[in-house]
Scaffold this motif. Structure first.
Motif, PDB file in Angstrom:
ATOM      1  N   ALA A  34      -6.362  -5.680   3.993  1.00 52.33           N
ATOM      2  CA  ALA A  34      -6.956  -6.611   5.196  1.00 52.33           C
ATOM      3  C   ALA A  34      -6.257  -6.264   6.444  1.00 52.33           C
ATOM      4  CB  ALA A  34      -6.540  -8.005   4.872  1.00 52.33           C
ATOM      5  N   GLY A  35      -7.325  -6.168   7.689  1.00 51.76           N
ATOM      6  CA  GLY A  35      -6.352  -5.952   8.726  1.00 51.76           C
ATOM      7  C   GLY A  35      -7.308  -6.435  10.051  1.00 51.76           C
ATOM      8  N   SER A  36      -6.898  -5.975  11.153  1.00 49.64           N
ATOM      9  CA  SER A  36      -7.450  -6.857  12.553  1.00 49.64           C
ATOM     10  C   SER A  36      -8.810  -6.050  13.050  1.00 49.64           C
ATOM     11  CB  SER A  36      -6.489  -6.749  13.308  1.00 49.64           C
ATOM     12  OG  SER A  36      -6.051  -5.524  13.762  1.00 49.64           O
ATOM     13  N   GLY A  37      -9.036  -4.714  12.485  1.00 49.39           N
ATOM     14  CA  GLY A  37     -10.155  -4.008  12.968  1.00 49.39           C
ATOM     15  C   GLY A  37     -10.449  -3.140  11.698  1.00 49.39           C
ATOM     16  N   THR A  38     -11.715  -3.015  11.760  1.00 45.89           N
ATOM     17  CA  THR A  38     -12.541  -2.307  10.612  1.00 45.89           C
ATOM     18  C   THR A  38     -12.153  -0.518  11.001  1.00 45.89           C
ATOM     19  OG1 THR A  38     -14.354  -3.614  11.077  1.00 45.89           O
ATOM     20  CG2 THR A  38     -14.667  -1.484   9.705  1.00 45.89           C
ATOM     21  N   SER A  39     -11.543   0.020  10.240  1.00 46.58           N
ATOM     22  CA  SER A  39     -10.872   1.298  10.349  1.00 46.58           C
ATOM     23  C   SER A  39     -10.804   2.019   8.955  1.00 46.58           C
ATOM     24  CB  SER A  39      -9.540   1.231  10.931  1.00 46.58           C
ATOM     25  OG  SER A  39      -8.812   2.535  11.188  1.00 46.58           O
ATOM     26  N   SER A  40     -11.049   3.481   9.118  1.00 45.43           N
ATOM     27  CA  SER A  40     -10.566   4.268   7.888  1.00 45.43           C
ATOM     28  C   SER A  40      -9.050   4.674   8.001  1.00 45.43           C
ATOM     29  CB  SER A  40     -11.397   5.532   8.091  1.00 45.43           C
ATOM     30  OG  SER A  40     -11.138   6.291   9.611  1.00 45.43           O
ATOM     31  N   VAL A  41      -8.312   4.180   8.883  1.00 51.04           N
ATOM     32  CA  VAL A  41      -6.923   4.624   8.834  1.00 51.04           C
ATOM     33  C   VAL A  41      -6.119   3.364   8.146  1.00 51.04           C
ATOM     34  CG1 VAL A  41      -4.952   5.050  10.452  1.00 51.04           C
ATOM     35  CG2 VAL A  41      -7.384   5.623  10.925  1.00 51.04           C
ATOM     36  N   SER A  42      -5.322   3.841   7.148  1.00 54.50           N
ATOM     37  CA  SER A  42      -4.641   3.046   6.434  1.00 54.50           C
ATOM     38  C   SER A  42      -3.480   2.107   7.033  1.00 54.50           C
ATOM     39  CB  SER A  42      -3.803   3.650   5.390  1.00 54.50           C
ATOM     40  OG  SER A  42      -2.967   4.929   5.709  1.00 54.50           O
ATOM     41  N   SER A  43      -2.895   2.633   8.113  1.00 50.13           N
ATOM     42  CA  SER A  43      -1.851   1.995   8.981  1.00 50.13           C
ATOM     43  C   SER A  43      -2.566   0.728   9.978  1.00 50.13           C
ATOM     44  CB  SER A  43      -1.409   3.059   9.868  1.00 50.13           C
ATOM     45  OG  SER A  43      -2.184   3.548  10.905  1.00 50.13           O
ATOM     46  N   SER A  44      -4.086   0.742   9.884  1.00 51.57           N
ATOM     47  CA  SER A  44      -4.552  -0.139  10.586  1.00 51.57           C
ATOM     48  C   SER A  44      -4.375  -1.596   9.690  1.00 51.57           C
ATOM     49  CB  SER A  44      -6.017   0.017  10.852  1.00 51.57           C
ATOM     50  OG  SER A  44      -6.012   1.147  11.976  1.00 51.57           O
ATOM     51  N   TYR A  45      -4.227  -1.413   8.671  1.00 49.13           N
ATOM     52  CA  TYR A  45      -4.207  -2.692   7.646  1.00 49.13           C
ATOM     53  C   TYR A  45      -2.741  -3.135   7.338  1.00 49.13           C
ATOM     54  CZ  TYR A  45      -9.009  -1.376   7.168  1.00 49.13           C
ATOM     55  OH  TYR A  45     -10.274  -0.924   7.154  1.00 49.13           O
ATOM     56  N   ALA A  46      -2.536  -4.408   7.467  1.00 51.45           N
ATOM     57  CA  ALA A  46      -1.405  -5.049   7.250  1.00 51.45           C
ATOM     58  C   ALA A  46      -0.961  -5.495   5.795  1.00 51.45           C
ATOM     59  CB  ALA A  46      -1.141  -6.035   8.220  1.00 51.45           C
ATOM     60  N   TYR A  47      -2.281  -5.803   5.154  1.00 55.24           N
ATOM     61  CA  TYR A  47      -1.920  -6.389   3.894  1.00 55.24           C
ATOM     62  C   TYR A  47      -2.622  -5.639   2.807  1.00 55.24           C
ATOM     63  CZ  TYR A  47      -0.690 -10.220   6.972  1.00 55.24           C
ATOM     64  OH  TYR A  47       0.118 -11.067   8.028  1.00 55.24           O
ATOM     65  N   TRP A  48      -1.783  -5.518   1.711  1.00 52.78           N
ATOM     66  CA  TRP A  48      -2.438  -4.613   0.469  1.00 52.78           C
ATOM     67  C   TRP A  48      -2.249  -5.450  -0.580  1.00 52.78           C
ATOM     68  CZ3 TRP A  48      -4.375   0.513   1.394  1.00 52.78           C
ATOM     69  CH2 TRP A  48      -4.372   0.921   2.605  1.00 52.78           C
ATOM     70  N   GLY A  49      -3.258  -5.202  -1.635  1.00 53.10           N
ATOM     71  CA  GLY A  49      -3.140  -5.508  -2.828  1.00 53.10           C
ATOM     72  C   GLY A  49      -2.500  -4.428  -3.756  1.00 53.10           C
ATOM     73  N   GLN A  50      -2.104  -4.697  -4.995  1.00 50.01           N
ATOM     74  CA  GLN A  50      -1.421  -3.854  -5.984  1.00 50.01           C
ATOM     75  C   GLN A  50      -2.227  -2.963  -6.529  1.00 50.01           C
ATOM     76  OE1 GLN A  50       1.915  -4.432  -6.619  1.00 50.01           O
ATOM     77  NE2 GLN A  50       1.704  -5.641  -4.577  1.00 50.01           N
ATOM     78  N   GLY A  51      -3.382  -2.879  -6.357  1.00 53.19           N
ATOM     79  CA  GLY A  51      -4.342  -1.906  -6.791  1.00 53.19           C
ATOM     80  C   GLY A  51      -4.964  -2.238  -8.474  1.00 53.19           C
ATOM     81  N   THR A  52      -6.155  -1.247  -8.737  1.00 55.88           N
ATOM     82  CA  THR A  52      -6.729  -1.559  -9.843  1.00 55.88           C
ATOM     83  C   THR A  52      -6.951  -0.109 -10.263  1.00 55.88           C
ATOM     84  OG1 THR A  52      -8.440  -2.727 -11.493  1.00 55.88           O
ATOM     85  CG2 THR A  52      -8.911  -1.923  -9.033  1.00 55.88           C
ATOM     86  N   GLN A  53      -7.021   0.217 -11.395  1.00 56.16           N
ATOM     87  CA  GLN A  53      -6.944   1.759 -12.094  1.00 56.16           C
ATOM     88  C   GLN A  53      -8.658   1.676 -12.347  1.00 56.16           C
ATOM     89  OE1 GLN A  53      -4.961   4.517 -12.314  1.00 56.16           O
ATOM     90  NE2 GLN A  53      -6.788   5.417 -12.801  1.00 56.16           N
ATOM     91  N   VAL A  54      -9.206   2.821 -12.091  1.00 57.10           N
ATOM     92  CA  VAL A  54     -10.417   3.158 -12.206  1.00 57.10           C
ATOM     93  C   VAL A  54     -10.409   4.742 -12.788  1.00 57.10           C
ATOM     94  CG1 VAL A  54     -12.819   4.048 -11.447  1.00 57.10           C
ATOM     95  CG2 VAL A  54     -11.705   1.793 -10.618  1.00 57.10           C
ATOM     96  N   THR A  55     -10.892   4.831 -14.135  1.00 54.51           N
ATOM     97  CA  THR A  55     -10.704   6.130 -14.821  1.00 54.51           C
ATOM     98  C   THR A  55     -12.201   6.688 -15.087  1.00 54.51           C
ATOM     99  OG1 THR A  55      -8.636   5.669 -15.420  1.00 54.51           O
ATOM    100  CG2 THR A  55      -9.739   7.699 -16.487  1.00 54.51           C
ATOM    101  N   VAL A  56     -12.605   7.687 -14.643  1.00 52.99           N
ATOM    102  CA  VAL A  56     -13.932   8.225 -14.973  1.00 52.99           C
ATOM    103  C   VAL A  56     -13.716   9.359 -16.013  1.00 52.99           C
ATOM    104  CG1 VAL A  56     -16.169   8.744 -14.193  1.00 52.99           C
ATOM    105  CG2 VAL A  56     -14.790   7.128 -12.712  1.00 52.99           C
TER     106      VAL A  56
END
Length: 122
Positions: free
Chosen positions: A98-120
């Protein structure tokens, strides 16, 4: 503060679909742009998709364009990533942010989840 919890990952075969969810709690979800990123073993975290606070602006990495769709439901404080036609190279841990602006840059986002694994598998 915003807390983010991803779900929906798993093991699938190439060509299958998965829908990831990211539930938010804390400050007003609808005021944040949301993004999905992924990180494969031994690789840098990379941008997947982003969506503006209203859902009107959406951006995708070239590698997923046409296969993945990002959406959000502000009434449920949730953002989704629908992944179709999955490929083995989509295997990674997927994170929402979650962040303040729509961006492809990770540093633009202040809040992060823990992640979920996807295996194909191929």
């Amino acid at each position: 503060q915003v807390q983010l919890v991803e779900s929906g990952g798993g093991l699938v075969q190439a060509g299958d679909s998965l829908r990831l969810s990211c539930a938010a709690s804390g400050r007003t979800f609808s005021s944040y742009a949301m993004g999905w990123f992924r990180q494969a073993p031994g690789k840098e975290r990379e941008f997947v998709a982003a969506i503006g606070w209203s859902g009107g602006r959406r951006y995708y990495a070239d590698s997923v364009k046409g296969r993945f769709t990002i959406s959000r439901d502000n009434a449920k404080d949730t953002v989704y990533l629908q992944m179709n036609s999955l490929k083995p190279e989509d295997t990674a841990v997927y994170y929402c942010a979650a962040g303040s602006g729509t961006s492809s840059v990770s540093s633009s986002y202040a809040y992060w989840g823990q992640g979920t694994q996807v295996t194909v598998s191929s």
